[in-house]
Scaffold this motif. Sequence first.
Motif, PDB file in Angstrom:
ATOM      1  N   VAL A  84       3.479   0.317  -8.758  1.00 37.54           N
ATOM      2  CA  VAL A  84       3.842  -1.071  -8.435  1.00 37.54           C
ATOM      3  C   VAL A  84       2.666  -1.786  -7.773  1.00 37.54           C
ATOM      4  O   VAL A  84       2.337  -2.936  -8.110  1.00 37.54           O
ATOM      5  N   GLY A 138       0.461  -4.933  -9.102  1.00 35.80           N
ATOM      6  CA  GLY A 138       0.337  -6.129  -8.267  1.00 35.80           C
ATOM      7  C   GLY A 138      -1.110  -6.487  -7.975  1.00 35.80           C
ATOM      8  O   GLY A 138      -1.494  -7.665  -8.016  1.00 35.80           O
ATOM      9  N   GLU A 197       4.701  -8.261  -4.345  1.00 38.14           N
ATOM     10  CA  GLU A 197       4.429  -6.949  -4.945  1.00 38.14           C
ATOM     11  C   GLU A 197       3.959  -5.943  -3.901  1.00 38.14           C
ATOM     12  O   GLU A 197       4.234  -4.741  -4.006  1.00 38.14           O
ATOM     13  N   ARG A 198       3.261  -6.422  -2.870  1.00 40.16           N
ATOM     14  CA  ARG A 198       2.836  -5.508  -1.802  1.00 40.16           C
ATOM     15  C   ARG A 198       4.047  -5.057  -0.983  1.00 40.16           C
ATOM     16  O   ARG A 198       4.150  -3.885  -0.626  1.00 40.16           O
TER      17      ARG A 198
END
Length: 334
Positions: free
Chosen positions: A143, A147, A269-270
């Motif tokens: 992920v 990102g 996304e982080r």
Amino acid sequence: METKNEGRAGLLYGIGAYGMWGLVPLFWPLLKPAGAVEILAHRMVWSLVFVGLALLALRRWSWIPELVRSPRKLALITVAAAVISVNWGLYIWSVNTGRVVEASLGYFINPLVTIALGVLVLKERLRPAQWAAVGVGFAAVLVLAIGYGQPPWVSLTLAFSFAIYGLAKKKLNLGGLESLAAETAVQFLPALGYLIWLGTQGTLAFGSEGTGHAALLAATGIVTAVPLVCFGAAAIRVPLSTLGLLQYLAPTFQFLLGVLYFHEAMPPERWAGFSLVWLALTLLTWDALRTARRSRAAMAAAAAEAVASAEAVAVASVEAAAQPSPASAVRPGR
């Protein structure tokens, strides 16, 4: 009472060690305009000075001849010195370039990488919850990579370098102060040579920014050694399960500093990636606590069974001693 006081002291030592490691991002920016490599070199040189004085005061030198006579241990020390150099240098650089959050992620991921190395190198067998945690951690990296548009290489390098360092230390089996002394002894000459070269180039920050700045650079030895001393004091006083929980303090403090103090960006996304990492760590913690509780229960049951068996044997011995022997039973009176 003494055991309780020792446990409380160990907990305080552990909180102190991980707390200092978690707050150290506040220290590295104070060393600018020195670059990350110069700061790293000072950390190596002054750490050996500080640890050497500590060992001199404690008169703990008996381990040196054994280490020198063991090529295997010397090789492990060299590996440990190399990977921790990468770890220290990259961490200093990431803090001083505004990547504190990314650095904290590396130490959140580290337990997962350590487990993976245990499987690959030590052939350890994982429990289902540990496999699930590793899988969730891998998903978190994917992920974050999507990102960022690239793998989070700072976090991964910090995690893998520290995991390899931990593996080398496990195989070395040397005390904290002694190990740091040996590692910085390996690092000392290259680090000192680099600082001398900077001086010949006129780019050495040490001494050119005033006495206070020079003192801060020299203090890198204390900043390195003191948390390690506290960690060593905690390790002999509290269970490993407690240390395992305390280790999350350092990256948590780093993460909070990155977000709240250094105001680093946290896009969705982080947050998603960090949330998955935290989920994986929750699974690991739950599994570790459950396993420790079952182990304690099994040990208590075994101890109770052993006590009961001993009591049964003692009772049988007393009863046997109290009964008259066959010879005395038929012996005629005087």
